[in-house]
Design an enzyme around this catalytic site. Structure first.
Site, PDB file in Angstrom:
ATOM      1  N   TYR A 196      10.212  -9.363   3.005  1.00  0.00           N
ATOM      2  CA  TYR A 196       9.833  -8.169   3.771  1.00  0.00           C
ATOM      3  C   TYR A 196       9.357  -7.027   2.864  1.00  0.00           C
ATOM      4  CZ  TYR A 196      14.861  -6.473   3.695  1.00  0.00           C
ATOM      5  OH  TYR A 196      16.120  -6.066   3.376  1.00  0.00           O
ATOM      6  N   GLU A 197       8.683  -6.081   3.499  1.00  0.00           N
ATOM      7  CA  GLU A 197       8.029  -4.985   2.745  1.00  0.00           C
ATOM      8  C   GLU A 197       7.013  -5.541   1.744  1.00  0.00           C
ATOM      9  OE1 GLU A 197       7.487  -1.327   3.295  1.00  0.00           O
ATOM     10  OE2 GLU A 197       9.485  -1.891   3.946  1.00  0.00           O
ATOM     11  N   GLY A 198       6.392  -6.669   2.087  1.00  0.00           N
ATOM     12  CA  GLY A 198       5.386  -7.303   1.219  1.00  0.00           C
ATOM     13  C   GLY A 198       5.999  -8.406   0.384  1.00  0.00           C
ATOM     14  N   GLN A 258       3.052  -8.356  -3.698  1.00  0.00           N
ATOM     15  CA  GLN A 258       3.380  -7.436  -4.800  1.00  0.00           C
ATOM     16  C   GLN A 258       2.578  -7.792  -6.046  1.00  0.00           C
ATOM     17  OE1 GLN A 258       5.348  -4.932  -3.980  1.00  0.00           O
ATOM     18  NE2 GLN A 258       5.762  -5.904  -2.004  1.00  0.00           N
ATOM     19  N   ARG A 310       9.262   0.176  -1.233  1.00  0.00           N
ATOM     20  CA  ARG A 310       9.306  -1.001  -2.106  1.00  0.00           C
ATOM     21  C   ARG A 310      10.329  -0.831  -3.221  1.00  0.00           C
ATOM     22  NH1 ARG A 310       2.946  -3.127  -1.873  1.00  0.00           N
ATOM     23  NH2 ARG A 310       3.260  -3.993   0.215  1.00  0.00           N
TER      24      ARG A 310
END
Lengths: 594, 594
Positions: free
Chosen positions: A435-437, A442, A296
């Site tokens: 992407y990646e949350g 977040q 992240r």
């Protein structure tokens, strides 16, 4: 497109703000001496500018091509990748015990920013591989590590993360891919989507990390295990064996990062894909989360990087384009003399510098949390990393979309024509909040896990540190620093009020609190970014007083920090109002009325 | 992609906010009776949804193709265009004396919003043609009008605006295209870029309006004349004659609006393009400006329209997508139950409704300014139109970029995949802040020509009207209206402070004032939008008290207005701060330091 690594600002943030001189003394970072770091920055900047940046628009225009399960990356990508691994850049961020160079995360963050600025699509291959490396290094058996890690660290083989399925995106509890035991290994079957660099032609093997369920696995997130499934099986002697039963069924047609193949992966269309369990059964999600902070942070750095590239592109255009006589200017002045063009460029610049400071300082906390010998130093640094990682990810990426869009605006009509290159930054940046949350994920992490779970302990420590900066600023009577302090004080107050409100509200009405999660993430980014900018201005003023050279840079830092204080920090109060008075109206409308 | 015209909100804004019942009584609007207007809205909505919307993604994916000077528009466009003109939609906005239907600008704004929502690229052809029609109707000789207008109004021939040249974008004083007298006509030579629908296959002739310089013309903006240059010459009997010496040299590869051909036009490669002078020599720019208000309102409507379409698209996805258990929700709830998804949808919805109200109410002022018999009514309405046109253009389009981007975010990873359609709205919206004058140009117009030139007269009238709404809100003790009033009062105060500061500063330091022009445009949009939303909420509350039906719509209007008040209006104070304290830091950095 040209790109020049912003070495002056990087050095300033590394050394003056983030504490590299101190971090370089920590155990494990013995190699990070100033001369080597400087050499790395210069050489990485050169590689990014000379090798990767020229391929950025090629990659965008040409994209990746799928045919019969194979993927051809854009012209020049395979050769550049070869240069990248031969130059040792691929393994650079890894620790020495697994074949890397043992650089602090702080240093590798600066270097990663360069790759991402120069060619975001290209940079994703290494990022995903190193994420897989981290997961294996922490959780795989020695046998698996010996078999896969050395070539992955070196970049001879690349790695992927197979999480998402059509019905399981933000909600990984819905993963359905199955793993059946078969002797000393497993057989995978199922479909995975959005697999970054899932298939390509830049390296000879692809090592997929795959989330899947064992036959007897519990429902939900506690029944997901992590597996290794290589594209080509690996013989005991390390040579490549048979093709595994997994195939890239197609690649996505995306808004941006066209040079990065986003694969739909199909596992087990025939006899099942051979796979090896990483660690223990049913702990796959937990293993993924151990590498999440780093991943992240890295995506947050993408926000910094695309913003920097968009800024450089816009400045170059604004210096060269002549159009109209600016108010108070001369007839043939380029548009950089127009006040509104300056406003746009300053906005891009100030936000980018604040984001860089936030991201690097968070990376520095990660280094201290992992390498400092004193647990009393490690703990608060770990707390800071956990608190701010979703902010780095969410705020830097959300900001990058605005900044890249402003970059188009600076170009006027030319910005809308693809050949100019400005539009690519917006298209590329647009994935980073997803992407990646997603930003929503977040923000829920920030609120639920990071703020509320420790009852505001880490947030309180952050507020104390920021208040200390306010106290330090109060000791000067410099006009710029006073103006900055005044705006920062108001913004910090807004942050404290929102923090207190959320802590009080979360238990009694979690829906109302969560309705303010994204505004709180944004508020945190703005205020913490403002803290670093204020700190930077104070340091710059002190250096100028002490007769430091590079005065143009230091004056620019102060001017940029003041712009940030007067143009960005005022947004903090609006975010506070959204959180503390707006939760009800967020939730009021009946679903049928949308 | 599906699109359903938001008829409930359109009717509410037309009838309750913008005053259609009163406008329909003005001379010249005799045909705009309620039944006919209702029929138009319903049929236009059907045409937009059934004919134009299905071609929107086709147009985007396929784009326009150039070959040897010819341009093929996407599959389905020529047939849809034929249906469009046969249905009388093309001529609808024109006045009856030139073959149109004599609808108020207010009504044709609602209809135009539908075309733009359903298929922005397609809609541009009519918009440009009607702009050319307006210029000719106001300034061309009767001979030229007779020859060109009827077929242009009917849409059998289309029109273009040829302003931009590579060195002359925002700065039209730099136009170089030359016009040489040649008997009763002229010969044009030169290059024009960014010519929307400059060449295509949907109609048999293209009538170019071209800005060019006569041989003896003065330098700068006072030496530019306006010419008609048809693609095919027109014989005295109205039939088509020889091909004129003008050619589409290429079309641009753009970020969006792929279905709209953006031509590079080359005039006079051989003997010079035959052209006819419109009106008097050297008054071309002035003639262009007479149609500018309408064109800018229209581009502002594009912002409304794309936002509406993106909102509908996001709502549909959020209703269908199941992912995770929302806080306080159930296991299989779709994502519309997640508080942050609601926040995003409410943000899109509230801003879109405020923008629609602003745009339509400004169109209503235009109708009064042109058609009201009483000059004492015409004058302030004309003043209001002039003041707010750059705000409609600038604020609605800037907002549409954010809204379309939020629409992608609602879709998560699917939003980044082009097939989903969400990304197209962002790519299409991104041009709207640039063409027909960038946001910077709009803001300078607002500040220099509209606010300062009359010493705040029209702005003062606007502030009085908004204060009156505040007074009306103060008479109720409804909780929603009180919350709205409180936020609106603060925002209006910020607007008044910024207005006073700019009026005081413009003479003494115009650069500092101009540095705040875009923040002031944004501030004006937010506050005037908030005024209309507050007014709408008060009307809705009164209607509910009076027992009006459609209560779901009215409750939703109040909830949406309150969301706007609590989430959007707080931005006003930040914009004020940028203007009143941030001008110095916008201009402080040395050019070499960028």
């Amino acid at each position: 497109m040209t790109y020049a690594a912003p070495l002056d600002d990087m050095r300033f943030v590394l050394n003056r703000l983030a504490g590299l001189p101190e971090i370089a003394t920590l155990p494990g970072f013995e190699d990070a001496d100033p001369d080597l770091v400087e050499a790395i920055l210069i050489e990485a900047g050169r590689f990014a500018g000379e090798v990767l940046a020229p391929l950025n628009s090629t990659g965008d225009r040409q994209g990746c091509r799928w045919f019969d399960g194979k993927v051809a990356t854009p012209d020049g990508f395979p050769a550049a990748y070869q240069q990248f691994i031969e130059g040792g850049w691929h393994s650079m961020p890894a620790s020495t015990d697994i074949g890397g160079q043992g650089m602090p995360a702080l240093v590798s963050s600066a270097v990663a920013e360069m790759w991402k600025s120069a060619n975001l699509a290209f940079s994703l291959c290494q990022m995903l591989t190193m994420g897989a490396v981290e997961a294996l290094a922490n959780h795989a058996s020695d046998t698996l590590k010996q078999r896969f890690l050395p070539k992955m660290v070196a970049g001879e083989w690349t790695g992927t993360m197979n999480l998402t399925e059509p019905q399981a995106g933000s909600d990984l509890s819905a993963v359905r891919t199955r793993a059946e035991p078969d002797g000393d290994h497993y057989r995978l079957s199922g479909s995975k989507i959005f697999i970054t660099w899932g298939e390509h032609d830049v390296a000879e093997n692809v090592i997929h990390l795959v989330l899947a369920r064992l036959p007897d696995a519990p429902q939900g997130t506690r029944g997901i295990s992590l597996f290794i499934a290589p594209k080509f099986l690996v013989n005991p002697d390390g040579s490549l064996g048979a093709r595994n039963d997994l195939v890239c069924a197609s690649i996505e047609h995306k808004l941006g990062i066209h040079g990065s193949p986003t694969a739909v992966m199909s596992y087990g269309d025939k006899e099942g894909a051979v796979a090896y369990l990483v660690g223990e059964p049913n702990r796959g999600l937990e293993y993924m989360f151990t590498m999440m902070n780093h991943a992240r942070l890295n995506v947050g750095l993408e926000g910094v990087a695309v913003s920097e590239a968009a800024y450089q592109h816009a400045v170059a255009y604004a210096r060269g384009r002549v159009q109209g006589k600016p108010i108070g200017g001369a007839e043939r002045d380029p548009i950089i003399h127009h006040p509104d063009v300056r406003r746009m460029l300053m906005d891009m610049r100030a936000r980018t510098e604040a984001m860089r400071a936030l991201a690097y300082c968070t990376a520095a906390c990660m280094d201290r949390a992992r390498h400092h010998p004193d647990p009393a130093v490690r703990a608060p640094n770990q707390g800071r990393v956990e608190l701010l990682t979703p902010v780095v990810k969410g705020w830097c990426t959300e900001s990058s979309i605005l900044i890249a869009s402003t970059g188009i605006q600076v170009h006027g009509g030319m910005g809308y024509v693809e050949e100019t290159g400005a539009a690519q930054y917006l298209r590329d940046a647009r994935i980073t909040t997803i992407y990646e949350g997603t930003t929503g994920i977040q923000a829920n992490d920030l609120l639920g896990r990071k703020l509320v779970r420790d009852k505001g302990l880490n947030a309180g420590a952050l507020i104390r540190d920021m208040t200390a900066e306010l106290d330090a600023l109060a000791l000067t009577n410099d006009a710029d620093l006073s103006a900055i302090a005044s705006a920062f004080k108001a913004a910090l107050g807004a942050f404290e009020e929102a923090t207190a409100w959320l802590l009080a509200r979360y238990d009694s009405d979690p829906r109302e609190a969560v309705a303010g999660a994204v505004p709180y993430l944004k508020l945190t980014g703005i205020v913490v970014g403002g803290w670093h900018m204020a700190h930077a201005a104070r340091i710059a003023r002190d250096l100028l007083s002490a007769g430091e050279e590079n005065t143009a840079f230091l004056h620019a830092k102060i001017a940029t920090a003041r712009f940030y204080a007067e143009h960005v920090l005022p947004e903090a109060a609006a975010s506070r109002d959204e959180i503390t008075t707006g939760a009800g109206s967020t939730l009021a409308l009946e679903e049928m009325s949308f």
